[in-house]
Design an enzyme around this catalytic site. Structure first.
Site, short mmCIF file in Angstrom:
data_model
loop_
_atom_site.label_atom_id
_atom_site.label_comp_id
_atom_site.label_asym_id
_atom_site.label_seq_id
_atom_site.Cartn_x
_atom_site.Cartn_y
_atom_site.Cartn_z
N LEU A 132 1.18 -1.07 0.03
CA LEU A 132 -0.17 0.19 -0.32
C LEU A 132 0.84 0.97 -0.35
O LEU A 132 1.60 1.49 1.11
CB LEU A 132 -0.71 0.22 1.70
CG LEU A 132 -1.75 1.22 1.29
CD1 LEU A 132 -2.96 0.93 0.19
CD2 LEU A 132 -2.65 1.08 2.59
N ASP A 133 0.72 2.10 -1.03
CA ASP A 133 1.15 3.75 -0.70
C ASP A 133 2.98 3.18 -1.42
O ASP A 133 3.70 3.86 -1.15
CB ASP A 133 1.08 4.78 0.22
CG ASP A 133 -0.64 4.65 0.28
OD1 ASP A 133 -0.99 4.71 -0.49
OD2 ASP A 133 -0.69 4.66 1.66
N GLU A 134 3.14 2.28 -2.02
CA GLU A 134 4.52 2.72 -1.79
C GLU A 134 4.82 1.76 -3.48
O GLU A 134 6.15 1.45 -3.68
CB GLU A 134 4.80 0.93 -0.91
CG GLU A 134 4.88 1.49 0.81
CD GLU A 134 6.01 0.09 1.52
OE1 GLU A 134 6.91 -0.40 1.30
OE2 GLU A 134 5.62 0.94 2.89
#
Lengths: 283, 283, 283, 283
Positions: A226-228
């Site tokens: 997530l979000d990476e």
């Protein structure tokens, strides 16, 4: 006929010369060339904009010849895109409408050179905007119980409409591997912080609490972390102690719209390449 | 005679009116007033630039009268600064010279209205710059063994020179509570990332690895939690895949210089107030 | 009840104290105060956000009392606005739709706290957008011959709908004094350059020819001198030799949208004051 | 051995292929290539960073071969630079010291890869800084009467020290054709406005008067038309009504330093090409 070629391969002397000579010898003209070498991984990246005479040009035979004579010997991964085909983009939204309005406005002005076969949402709230712009709207609700079925429904829609890539325009629902695996580096998200700061939920609240003097937005390809995922585009604006969380949210909306739109345009123009969870952006 | 007054207290109706009337009734003129209310904590902040006639003005009796008639009833914390006193700033450095050169250049041009009684370093490398500018240089080496003694030496120097605040101009040594407690909200650090992203060591390397498209610098007051003190100033610049870590470092240097210089100027002009680990910046 | 008060008058000692005391003595609370002194002209400017108890507050008697006891003695020009009234904004457009889409999207999201009684254009092209958003559209064509009649028609519409201010959202027709005189400092234009550079027609072409490395957009109040009115807001973005005029135009669109929207929000929040062809912006 | 090659010629199919093949066939490796086509003028620009084995590489014979086999047939203008030679930069200053300090600080840190044989000024004021950094300082005063003689003296110094390019680091004296003709596109100036706005004298005063919300700085090559030479680099910062002219000047200093330093670095890295009074910047 404009053809874009994207190449990456182990770095080696002579690649540019070989590739440009090949194109030239097939009656093509290199209009623009950009390249990059990742010195840590020793990987060579190149994007070529080329012109071919539509009458003589046979894409399949060019592909085969390039594969046999150049790509093989340099161990290239490569792709070829013609500008005669418009990519098909699916828009996923939830309840926030600012990115949706922005993208549909840009699409109507001819700024976004894509087709938008449908808008999908886990909530019914924004159907009226889809109606306003005459685009089909599918409501696929999500709950803990129906996740598998909902994802199957999404995949069916994406396949049925021959979608090339997905844009999460403030879609507030985590996308799982069942989708990511089918669209690797082809799902674009907008996160409302300058990542890696303030990943996860409520970034404006976290930024306010920390007392930062700039806030940002980040557009990235979605990966299972997530979000990476690989960052495509970021931008920031100054804030001060006088701004409330509501001000952060309001200022952030402008950032989100612009950063997401820029990322989509880079993707559509085939100016993005992904390697080692980072992007090469040939802007 | 210019006098700056900084006030914070629980928010309540009538503070501005009371304070300005008091100043007016003591033959002062409010040249500039800025205020802020932190609605979460219900705290009122105000900064006043005032003019008093030097001949009539007695600072001590003004202080006592203000304390008795205004400050007490509103439960104020407040401070008063006259522009007749130049603050004394100590510069702590290690081996990087860009911030040091920048600050000494600004000081020589008259842009930084402070005295610099000395430069202190845990390494001898930058002594030649101190010599160039005719400023005393003290070499106070640090090791695991001599920490206590070195900190005592620092404190002795700081007291002997009546230092008002300390600037860590890329001082690569963690400052402990023994110093922070003596200079609360009076030690300014420059960190080479847009905090809270990339706190700790080697932020440019971490930014490069993550593939961000902007890098930043952050100036903050030092607290006992590393890189987590109240942020005074931040700025960023764009980077791309084509930039190496060396490029990040080189571009970052310009950011560090400017962000640190801006923070120092805000501090010297008494435009910063700290509350709840955040700053109010009356810029 | 929130009341905003804007004041300007010759600078003099004691104004802040007098005004805040007056408000306080009429059971009002000063929520936020910002002020500025133009030292060249010796003019004092102040904006106050105040809170009054709606039940007790009589706007007319407050006005009369303030006028008699404060405004007169300080020779003030002043205005008072209550947040219970939404300003009425007329949108003038021509053929470009990006600013129009942007503003209507913001309006729909509740970001722009105005009513939009109508959209007016010298061309019929954008009627479909007005229809999409359910806003009346008036087509008032302009030619050398019908100018006077067209302007009369505009004024009739503006009066009939009780318009407070006009936004020229890329309206490609010079507005004459017959309109400006009725709406002084109440017509907001967006010009697609960082004024005063590239005033007049085709600024992106001129910027391209000059080879600038940044392009900009400027929002300003319209005066009788073309592109020379008081500037409200400006912003810029970098460009390079690799960008064509078409790229300038496309990048500029995002600037125009944001700069115009920011200017409108400042105007609507009564954060702008005009003096000597310049603005004071209490942001 | 790193060799940079700059080429421009009429655009034609096959240039990249021919040049890269030639370099390859002379045992060179293309490390980085950037190119641009000016579509208005149909001119092709290319910058190549190449690697040659120092032992085998004979610059003169390479030059002759390239000229005969490639440059002639494509009607190229081209230049070749080796990284074994450091360019010699003369600094011209007057009374302002901020750019001078900044550049000497950068030079001392190894950031500016040039030699600085001397600093020249029409005033004696900054000699102490030259002394501080151990660089020869020549005072060449200018008056209406001695202009010719002073220019001759400048030229003598420039020739005697084999100067490659001149940097006007806030040199407040117009440079005439006698110098420009000898150093075409090799005199870099910093102007303290975002050109073309506020050309000429006192740009900060003019910007203040106009009430702009951003101020800028521009670095450009000097031509005989004052402030109208090809722009290398520009940057801006926001200002507001609350800033005085003194604030503009102070904020502008930071811009001037950075914009000038960036332009010098681009020039030194041979990343600038000039055509039609515009620059191509291969950044």
């Amino acid at each position: 006929m404009k053809v874009i070629i994207l190449i990456n391969c182990p770095d080696k002397s002579g690649i540019i010369s070989s590739v440009t000579r090949f194109i030239h010898s097939h009656s093509g003209n290199v209009v623009y060339l950009d390249q990059h070498v990742d010195k840590f991984s020793n990987v060579f990246f190149m994007r070529l904009e080329t012109d071919f005479n539509s009458e003589n040009f046979n894409a399949d035979s060019f592909k085969n010849a390039f594969e046999a004579s150049i790509a093989l010997s340099y161990h290239m991964q490569w792709r070829m895109y013609s500008d005669t085909v418009r990519p098909k983009m699916a828009l996923f939204v939830s309840k926030y409408n600012h990115c949706l309005y922005d993208l549909l406005g840009r699409h109507n002005s001819g700024e976004l050179k894509v087709d938008i076969p449908f808008i999908l949402s886990n909530h019914p709230d924004l159907k009226f905007i889809a109606d306003q712009f005459g685009i089909p709207f599918f409501h696929v609700p999500f709950s803990k119980e129906n996740r598998k079925q909902a994802e199957a429904e999404q995949l069916t829609l994406l396949k049925a409409h021959h979608i090339d890539f997905i844009v999460l325009a403030r879609y507030m629902q985590i996308v799982s591997n069942s989708l990511i695996d089918v669209f690797p580096n082809r799902i674009i998200n907008i996160h409302h912080s300058f990542l890696p700061a303030f990943a996860g939920a409520k970034p404006y609240h976290a930024a306010f609490k920390r007392g930062v003097k700039i806030i940002g937005a980040t557009s990235h390809y979605v990966t299972e972390d997530l979000d990476e995922g690989p960052i495509i585009e970021q931008d920031v604006i100054p804030v001060s102690h006088s701004h409330s969380i509501a001000d952060f949210i309001s200022k952030g909306r402008d950032l989100e719209k612009i950063v997401l739109a820029r990322a989509i345009k880079l993707h559509v123009l085939r100016k993005t390449m992904v390697y080692n969870n980072k992007t090469v952006i040939f802007s």
